[in-house]
Design a protein around this motif. Sequence first.
Motif, short mmCIF file in Angstrom:
data_model
loop_
_atom_site.label_atom_id
_atom_site.label_comp_id
_atom_site.label_asym_id
_atom_site.label_seq_id
_atom_site.Cartn_x
_atom_site.Cartn_y
_atom_site.Cartn_z
N ASP A 105 0.77 -1.12 -0.01
CA ASP A 105 -0.22 0.09 0.24
C ASP A 105 1.13 1.15 0.02
O ASP A 105 2.15 1.69 0.69
CB ASP A 105 -1.33 -0.12 1.17
N CYS A 106 0.37 2.14 -0.59
CA CYS A 106 1.08 3.52 -0.78
C CYS A 106 1.00 4.58 0.38
O CYS A 106 0.03 4.59 0.79
CB CYS A 106 0.67 4.32 -2.17
N LEU A 107 2.25 4.88 1.13
CA LEU A 107 1.98 5.65 2.39
C LEU A 107 1.47 6.95 1.74
O LEU A 107 0.94 7.73 3.04
CB LEU A 107 3.96 5.54 2.59
N LEU A 108 1.12 7.82 1.24
CA LEU A 108 0.09 8.83 0.12
C LEU A 108 -0.81 8.40 0.40
O LEU A 108 -1.22 9.81 -0.10
CB LEU A 108 1.39 9.30 -0.73
N CYS A 109 -1.34 7.69 -0.05
CA CYS A 109 -3.12 7.03 -0.33
C CYS A 109 -4.26 6.34 0.89
O CYS A 109 -2.88 6.25 1.46
CB CYS A 109 -2.44 6.31 -1.18
N PRO A 110 -4.69 7.20 0.51
CA PRO A 110 -6.09 5.82 1.12
C PRO A 110 -5.40 4.67 1.59
O PRO A 110 -5.20 4.37 0.43
CB PRO A 110 -6.97 6.32 0.92
N ARG A 111 -5.54 3.88 3.12
CA ARG A 111 -5.45 2.56 2.56
C ARG A 111 -7.10 2.04 2.12
O ARG A 111 -7.91 2.30 2.03
CB ARG A 111 -6.10 1.86 3.99
N SER A 112 -6.38 0.92 1.49
CA SER A 112 -7.17 -0.25 0.42
C SER A 112 -7.99 -0.72 0.48
O SER A 112 -7.68 -1.12 2.47
CB SER A 112 -6.77 -0.13 -0.49
N ALA A 113 -9.31 -1.40 0.79
CA ALA A 113 -9.65 -1.95 1.45
C ALA A 113 -9.38 -3.29 1.32
O ALA A 113 -8.54 -4.09 0.44
CB ALA A 113 -11.65 -1.80 0.86
N ASN A 114 -10.00 -4.48 2.24
CA ASN A 114 -10.05 -5.70 2.11
C ASN A 114 -9.92 -6.30 1.34
O ASN A 114 -9.20 -7.78 0.77
CB ASN A 114 -10.40 -6.46 3.39
N GLU A 115 -11.38 -6.61 0.19
CA GLU A 115 -11.74 -7.09 -0.58
C GLU A 115 -11.35 -7.11 -1.94
O GLU A 115 -11.02 -7.73 -3.07
CB GLU A 115 -13.50 -6.88 -0.64
N ASP A 116 -10.30 -5.10 -1.89
CA ASP A 116 -8.78 -4.82 -2.90
C ASP A 116 -8.55 -5.30 -3.06
O ASP A 116 -7.34 -6.03 -4.02
CB ASP A 116 -9.70 -3.62 -3.11
N LYS A 117 -7.56 -5.53 -1.56
CA LYS A 117 -6.44 -6.29 -1.24
C LYS A 117 -6.58 -8.06 -2.24
O LYS A 117 -5.20 -8.59 -1.88
CB LYS A 117 -5.92 -6.66 -0.47
N ARG A 118 -8.05 -8.42 -1.85
CA ARG A 118 -7.91 -10.21 -1.87
C ARG A 118 -6.88 -10.41 -3.65
O ARG A 118 -7.26 -11.23 -4.43
CB ARG A 118 -9.30 -10.37 -2.26
N LYS A 119 -7.36 -9.38 -4.30
CA LYS A 119 -7.05 -9.14 -5.98
C LYS A 119 -5.69 -9.34 -6.06
O LYS A 119 -5.23 -8.86 -5.59
CB LYS A 119 -7.71 -7.79 -6.64
N LYS A 120 -5.22 -10.94 -7.22
CA LYS A 120 -3.75 -10.42 -7.25
C LYS A 120 -3.34 -10.92 -8.58
O LYS A 120 -4.48 -11.31 -9.84
CB LYS A 120 -4.04 -12.82 -7.16
N PRO A 121 -2.83 -9.85 -8.73
CA PRO A 121 -1.72 -9.69 -7.95
C PRO A 121 -1.86 -8.20 -7.60
O PRO A 121 -3.65 -7.58 -8.06
CB PRO A 121 -0.45 -8.80 -8.99
N TRP A 122 -2.04 -7.92 -6.15
CA TRP A 122 -2.30 -6.55 -5.67
C TRP A 122 -1.00 -5.14 -5.62
O TRP A 122 0.03 -5.78 -4.81
CB TRP A 122 -2.45 -6.27 -4.41
#
Length: 945
Positions: free
Chosen positions: A670-687
């Motif tokens: 996750d980018c430190l300058l952007c809002p945190r990503s949702a968990n369902e987005d992180k399930r995408k591979k690759p992320w």
Amino acid sequence: MSHPVYLKNGDLVKVNDHVYCSPTWDTRDGTPYSVARIMQFLPPEDAPKGEESKNYLYTRVRLAWYYRPSDVSDRAVADPRLLLAAIYSEVCDINQLRAKCHVVHRDKISDLSGWKKRPDRFYFNRLFDPYIKKEFEVIPSHDVRNLPDEIRDVLISRYEYIVAEKEVIPDLTDNIRLCDTCQVWCPSADSVQCDRCKKYFHMKCVQPPLIAKPSRGYGWTCAPCSRRHEEEVDSRDIRHGTPSAVKVRTNAPAARGRGRPRKDKVLAEIEENLPVKHFKMWPFRYFGQYTVAEDTLDPEDLIFPRTASRVGPKYQANVPAEPSPYSHPLEIEERGSDNTIEVLGIFNTFTESELAEAEEIKKRLSDDPQVQSSVDWLTEVIRRLSEASMALDGSMSSVKITPTRLEKWKKTETPYTDKEWSRSEIAAFEDGIQQHGAELRAVRDEVSTRSMPEVVRFYGHWKSEKVGEENRRKRASGPQAKPLILQYKSTKEAEDGQRVGLSDDDSSIIAQPSKTPSCGACRTRESKVWWKAPKGLSTNILCDTCGTNWRKYADLNVRPLREESVPTTKTREKRGGTPLSAPASKRPRTSVSVSTQSTPPPPTISIAPQNRCLACTRTGPPAKVLKCKKCQLRVHAGSCGAIVDPGSADSWVCDLCENEETQEASINPDCLLCPRSANEDKRKKPWPPADTFLRASKPTEGQGWTHVLCAVFTSELTFADASRLRLVEGLNTVSRHKWSTRCCLCGEIEGAVIRCSDCPKEFHASCAWKQGHKFGFEIQPVKSSRRDTTITTTFKGESGCMNAIVSCREHDHSKRDIYDICETNEGGETALQVYCQAYKQAPVSQAHALLRKARRLDALLNIRNDNHAAQGSSTPSEPEPECFRCGTQFSPAFYRATPEDAMAVNGNSSGSNGNNHSRETKWMCHKCHFEMNETSTKSMGMTTS
């Protein structure tokens, strides 16, 4: 047409005019112009519908194409003015129109020889269908006579020409054929002709009715003629003679000769301006042997050529099922009956109560929203609920949806959803799609671990997901802003019209040929204009005459090379007498068409495919646009700080994929300058997903990650190595205002925002990229008085101060020179590279990384500023602090030493020494300060005890 349209040469073009059309020379790869008819002018694709679209300039045009015979076959055609019509249209850019021309049917030309001597004149008499790859004859509609009056009148009133097979033309142009029995029109497909009286009969009107026509080579006679023939034979008065071939009478127009050229052009000008009837923008329709005549009365009937239908016992078979030896023989069901059809759903027959019950059962089967929206799961639910409803009890309450299904042709149940695809399989699948397109059999060879049905099902889901993402992106970005240049400013401007097109593109004309130019066709060395030549000629230029003939008529008079032999010694010594060789014969003049040696060879397909950059959507070779070996990220090398040898470009791996192996930085991307990503987005591979430029990330000095986009367009951040965009520094120097401001696009307060350069809106860099905002670099001139204090750089010949620009998509950027991220200069460097090397390089020559971080912390905690303010010393020439105890100049923090600390270190408690320390500021490093505090704490403890 609402507004007139002019070509650059001043010709006014309108609907149904014939024009030359061609893209640029490099795009068409040296091929001649295409000939087409203008069907309609169209506004921009994103223009509003209805009356409002009339306020927009025409930017597109729909063209009905003509083919040259050499385009569809390999046979040589001597006449370069002959064309093939086609019922095929395409929308093109209006700037591809080159000049006007004239195309007329052959039967409307009385003097063909004179017609071909005039420039820009073509003719046609046949039609080629690009779908069934077959040629058809084209005749005027008024020549068709063998039709009922109501059908013939409709054809003549709507269409100028009729398209039919060559063998059907004599039947169509013959007089109307009526059945001798019922006096009704006899179509050739359902009628027979008596071989003796030459009368026509319906096959059903004959007694007994005929089932089929006589075979080829056999004739048929009607009953009266047959009886008369039998009586003549019985009377023995008939004498059989040798049968002679009877020429079939036809009313088809005779073939025209070349004719004699006419000196006056009045008749020719009248012929080329004769009106032509068009129905729904087409002047002809198919009326051949596979046409139902009555269907032509329907205005919605298709006009395209047709072939024989593949329906019937010739192409289909009813194969009976093999009866089981343990049961009684089954009755053979007719193919297509109700018992041979698998019912997938009968929801259309459900009542309101049954629909409500089905919805409740569906909700009880699964609570997962992803499963409820799965097409495979819904298909299985509909099938099982329909089967339960069709059962004897009619109850759907006992339905159970398991992850398997029982196919009729299988003995065991199979899962209705495939096993989840791995990242390597997805990468191999997308590689296959990029190379082979939708040829899934070739894609299946790339994904060897999956079967063909699995590849087909995954392709459907993959394509649906891509289309859904594109639609969501368009809905989120809203309608695009209409450029003001596409609108008329006033009524007068609309009346003046517009000028479009070029006589030819500038890249096709050679302004400065070599010192001794020579035409590749006729070998002339003098010409006012020199054109680029197609491949395969002796030189790469053509004179004005040959270049024009090639582009308009696809014809070149190539002059063969003369073989000049080098004279030998004996030949040079012999000055007179009989020549040693006979005189060369007269050089024949050959006309080379498109299909001979002057034809440009087909473009060779490169072994290494072109990669499309996700930042600028432009393609480039693999050495220039890199493609990650693992996640398939595609980006220009200069936009991600990658320096790769051309030979190893195929093995390049992006920073995130490389970190998965080395794990030198955080495994959280996750980018430190952007809002945190949702968990369902992180399930995408690759992320992060590899289909966007936001996949390109760089590690920070704290082992975190930032997007390349965020690091470049946030002013406080720098790179330890700007040439490679390595190690982002300065995240703790980003102002508090940027961290606490709400993004106007996503509404989140997390992350650091940047400001639009044209308005006070603030947003995250990643959000602005997703919404389609303008990212680029602008060079502003610098005054001479400020050149010493301002860093200047040069890009594409423009010098000045280079600024990173982020502007909302609603703003007009047409009046500003903003360089895109991946735009390159003469040296191959991108604008992002030039900007980072000039303005984003950290001062690595002044101090090492840890000391640079310590100084930023000092500035953040205001340690040095407080000490300087207390001592009243803020001069810029003050030397670097040095610990008076250990003498070091490197420490995360320095502390001002008190007189007691100085006396404790020196062991001197005299007043003079203490006064001396009080006058001069002494510093203590972090380590010595900690040790002194710890020592004083222990001494105080001992004193207390």
